[in-house]
Design a protein around this motif. Structure first.
Motif, PDB file in Angstrom:
ATOM      1  N   TRP A 185       0.669  -1.230   0.028  1.00 44.08           N
ATOM      2  CA  TRP A 185       0.066   0.037  -0.329  1.00 44.08           C
ATOM      3  C   TRP A 185       0.943   0.989   0.297  1.00 44.08           C
ATOM      4  O   TRP A 185       0.317   2.396  -0.664  1.00 44.08           O
ATOM      5  N   ARG A 186       1.898   1.305   0.640  1.00 44.75           N
ATOM      6  CA  ARG A 186       2.815   2.834   0.955  1.00 44.75           C
ATOM      7  C   ARG A 186       3.257   2.646  -0.635  1.00 44.75           C
ATOM      8  O   ARG A 186       3.781   3.985  -0.963  1.00 44.75           O
ATOM      9  N   VAL A 187       2.957   1.568  -1.352  1.00 51.50           N
ATOM     10  CA  VAL A 187       4.103   2.724  -3.508  1.00 51.50           C
ATOM     11  C   VAL A 187       2.722   3.138  -3.267  1.00 51.50           C
ATOM     12  O   VAL A 187       3.235   3.940  -4.541  1.00 51.50           O
ATOM     13  N   ASP A 188       1.172   3.613  -3.142  1.00 48.28           N
ATOM     14  CA  ASP A 188       0.321   4.009  -3.915  1.00 48.28           C
ATOM     15  C   ASP A 188       0.072   5.629  -3.242  1.00 48.28           C
ATOM     16  O   ASP A 188      -0.338   5.313  -1.758  1.00 48.28           O
ATOM     17  N   ALA A 189       1.056   6.424  -4.135  1.00 50.06           N
ATOM     18  CA  ALA A 189       0.548   8.121  -3.468  1.00 50.06           C
ATOM     19  C   ALA A 189      -1.197   7.905  -2.445  1.00 50.06           C
ATOM     20  O   ALA A 189      -0.805   9.073  -1.556  1.00 50.06           O
ATOM     21  N   ALA A 190      -2.172   7.472  -2.991  1.00 55.62           N
ATOM     22  CA  ALA A 190      -3.186   7.717  -2.199  1.00 55.62           C
ATOM     23  C   ALA A 190      -3.037   7.082  -0.787  1.00 55.62           C
ATOM     24  O   ALA A 190      -4.231   7.890  -0.085  1.00 55.62           O
ATOM     25  N   ALA A 191      -2.680   6.084  -0.760  1.00 58.77           N
ATOM     26  CA  ALA A 191      -2.588   5.188   0.878  1.00 58.77           C
ATOM     27  C   ALA A 191      -0.837   5.867   1.755  1.00 58.77           C
ATOM     28  O   ALA A 191      -1.101   5.880   3.047  1.00 58.77           O
ATOM     29  N   GLY A 192      -0.372   6.299   0.827  1.00 57.23           N
ATOM     30  CA  GLY A 192       1.184   6.372   2.265  1.00 57.23           C
ATOM     31  C   GLY A 192       1.676   8.272   1.433  1.00 57.23           C
ATOM     32  O   GLY A 192       2.225   8.178   2.996  1.00 57.23           O
ATOM     33  N   GLY A 193       0.953   8.301   0.567  1.00 59.99           N
ATOM     34  CA  GLY A 193       1.291  10.319   0.767  1.00 59.99           C
ATOM     35  C   GLY A 193       2.179  10.157  -0.296  1.00 59.99           C
ATOM     36  O   GLY A 193       2.753   9.044  -1.217  1.00 59.99           O
ATOM     37  N   PRO A 194       2.795  11.636  -0.910  1.00 62.05           N
ATOM     38  CA  PRO A 194       3.267  12.012  -2.035  1.00 62.05           C
ATOM     39  C   PRO A 194       5.024  11.510  -2.405  1.00 62.05           C
ATOM     40  O   PRO A 194       5.413  10.704  -2.850  1.00 62.05           O
ATOM     41  N   SER A 195       5.097  10.920  -0.460  1.00 59.66           N
ATOM     42  CA  SER A 195       6.096  10.254  -0.865  1.00 59.66           C
ATOM     43  C   SER A 195       6.697   9.081  -0.104  1.00 59.66           C
ATOM     44  O   SER A 195       5.542   9.232   1.168  1.00 59.66           O
ATOM     45  N   ARG A 196       7.166   8.568  -0.296  1.00 61.32           N
ATOM     46  CA  ARG A 196       7.763   7.127   0.350  1.00 61.32           C
ATOM     47  C   ARG A 196       8.918   6.910   0.876  1.00 61.32           C
ATOM     48  O   ARG A 196       8.555   6.709   1.543  1.00 61.32           O
ATOM     49  N   ALA A 197       9.876   6.456   0.041  1.00 63.95           N
ATOM     50  CA  ALA A 197      10.760   5.701   0.867  1.00 63.95           C
ATOM     51  C   ALA A 197      11.014   7.034   2.135  1.00 63.95           C
ATOM     52  O   ALA A 197      12.053   6.706   2.749  1.00 63.95           O
ATOM     53  N   PHE A 198      11.535   8.815   1.228  1.00 65.97           N
ATOM     54  CA  PHE A 198      11.678   9.588   2.222  1.00 65.97           C
ATOM     55  C   PHE A 198      11.017   9.885   3.625  1.00 65.97           C
ATOM     56  O   PHE A 198      11.289   9.840   4.767  1.00 65.97           O
TER      57      PHE A 198
END
Ligand SMILES: NC(=O)c1ccc[n+]([C@@H]2O[C@H](COP(=O)([O-])OP(=O)(O)OC[C@H]3O[C@@H](n4cnc5c(N)ncnc54)[C@H](O)[C@@H]3O)[C@@H](O)[C@H]2O)c1
Length: 394
Positions: A186-199
């Motif tokens: 789910w983290r890969v999807d900006a809608a669930a994880g937000g516009p930044s993932r790794a950072f």
């Protein structure tokens, strides 16, 4: 976040529940995936009861409650965070649900432990931090790497001058769980994880930790990011580019004149949770590896040493976190347990909300203010990577 702003924050807060010494802190956990179960273990180790859990559906909540030996399955996380039968809520859902649940919980008079990133936008994070401050409730975020005894030892050696003046901070935070073409979450999807993932997911941990260890603040930064193609499992095998980054490489200057760099990656084969930092002072260098947390590298022109975790020899701030003798390895779960102990101590000590001073050197547990700062830093990173310029961090 509905209706929260620094102007109106607190206007509809309920009274803080009775949390004087000896009071049982009835705890409930929203979301019991990987980290929710770590929270559950930490709360139980503190002696507080976990009275309820919620999940993505009522049926899953029932299954989880039965599997985890928890008495109550809430039909929704909203019901959990506002329940009269709960004093402390832990929000361990995917990122997009954090802000709404944390706001509801604070307005219902609950102490809150909310997972990072606190929110997916800095305006919401700042409003939530203001709401928490006005509430007088404890509002904490588990940037728990602060609770490794040898990270605390590094901080003590910066604070007491043994490291000298900090000139250089560097390191990396590397993982590999998204390195294969079919890997997703789910983290890969900006809608669930937000516009930044790794950072937002792991870079924020590194920055929180080095700022806490050094007492410096990242004041200016420039970043590059990289995103790799994936194979869409539901598609025809054609490559798809996720809308969140896999890699960030950051250069920065601190408010006290040091320079630094960090590489953050979730596509580094073989690296599982490699958070490593080094602080180079005028007298000694200090290096810490989260995957080998029982020692601290102390370098000098004369002699290098691997200082071992031993409560008999560590600084008081590190010794207090060192709950078993040296040679009996401690780790990640112990960090969570110590974090929860500090949160409970702050709840029980009126006026202590906003960080524990138990180590004698200022707050240890990260608050919503600290977490909001990491959300602002994350936005600066995304902005810099997008337009390839230096950014100031407010
Ligand atoms: N502090 C840390 O060291 C650390 C480590 C890992 C994860 N996290 C954070 O914890 C959060 C959860 O991550 P995770 O790794 O446990 O993910 P996960 O996917 O393992 O678990 C999330 C769970 O929440 C459930 N869920 C979804 N919507 C929900 C809702 N509305 N109410 C209740 N449950 C819901 C999902 O079904 C899943 O079981 C994320 O925000 C992540 O950034 C923090």
């Amino acid at each position: 976040m509905g209706g929260t702003s620094s102007d109106t924050a607190g206007s509809s807060l309920r009274t803080t529940p009775g949390t004087t010494p000896g009071t049982t802190l009835r705890t409930a956990i929203a979301g019991v995936g990987m980290i929710g179960q770590v929270h559950l273990d930490a709360v139980r180790r503190s002696g507080a009861p976990v009275v309820g859990v919620s999940a993505s559906t009522p049926a899953r909540a029932k299954e989880a409650a039965a599997a985890l030996g928890v008495g109550r399955a809430f039909d929704s996380s909203e019901a959990l965070v506002t329940s009269d039968d709960v004093d402390v809520v832990h929000i361990c859902t995917p990122n997009d649900a954090h802000a709404g649940l944390a706001e509801l919980a604070l307005r219902a008079g609950k102490h809150v432990v909310c997972e990072k990133p606190l929110t997916t936008s800095s305006a919401t994070a700042d409003a939530l931090a203001a709401l928490a401050a006005d509430s007088g409730l404890v509002a904490a975020v588990p940037f728990v790497y602060r609770y490794h005894p040898m990270a605390a030892e590094a901080r003590a050696r910066v604070l007491d001058g043994r490291a000298g003046e900090v000139r250089l901070v560097h390191g990396h935070y590397l993982q590999d769980w998204l390195s294969e073409p079919g890997d997703t979450n789910w983290r890969v999807d900006a809608a669930a994880g937000g516009p930044s993932r790794a950072f937002a997911d792991i870079g924020s941990h590194w920055c929180d930790l080095v700022e806490w260890v050094t007492g410096h603040r990242i004041a200016e930064l420039t970043a590059v990011s990289q995103t790799v193609d994936r194979t869409d499992p539901a598609g025809d095998g054609a490559p798809v580019r996720p809308d969140t980054e896999d890699v960030v490489q950051l250069l920065f200057r601190t408010d006290r004149g040091a320079t630094g760099s960090v590489t953050v990656s979730q596509i580094s084969p073989g690296r599982k949770n490699r958070l490593w930092f080094e602080v180079d002072g005028t007298r000694t260098s200090l290096a810490f590896d989260q995957e080998n947390p029982e020692s601290l590298f102390v370098g000098s022109r004369g002699e290098n040493a691997a200082v071992l975790r031993d409560p008999a020899t560590l600084s008081p701030a590190a010794a207090r976190l060192s709950v078993v003798p040296g040679g009996h390895p401690m780790g990640y779960l112990d960090c969570f347990a110590a974090f929860v102990r500090d949160v409970h101590a702050a709840i029980r000590a009126p006026g202590a909300a906003g960080g524990s001073a138990a180590d004698g050197t200022g707050g240890t547990f990260p608050t919503f203010d600290d977490a909001a700062r990491m959300v602002r830093l994350t936005e600066a990173v995304l902005d810099s990577a997008a337009d390839r310029t230096w950014k100031e961090v407010s």
